[in-house]
Design a protein around this motif. Structure first.
Motif: not given
Length: 66
Positions: A4-11, A25-27, A32-35, A40-44
């Motif tokens: 989880r910490d590694a993912m937080q750092q990547r984010l 652009d950041e994603a 995997r997030l970009a795909e 994931i952007d549930s509120n568009d």
């Protein structure tokens, strides 16, 4: 916790403008997030928040346990 910490750092590294949100652009720095960005952007609103990421992670965790 380590994962989880590694993912937080990547984010955080992907959040180049430091606003706590990831736009498309950041994603792109996280393939995997970009795909799954639109899912994931549930509120568009064109950005992914920490709460949207957490909700997506919970949903995926539930799918894996089935």
């Amino acid at each position: 916790a380590e994962r989880r910490d590694a993912m937080q750092q990547r984010l955080a590294a992907a959040d180049t403008n430091g606003d706590g949100l990831l736009d498309r652009d950041e994603a792109a720095a996280l393939p995997r997030l970009a795909e799954r960005f639109d899912e994931i952007d549930s509120n568009d609103d064109g950005v992914v928040s920490q709460s949207e990421l957490a909700a997506a992670a919970r949903a995926r965790g539930g799918q894996r346990s089935r």
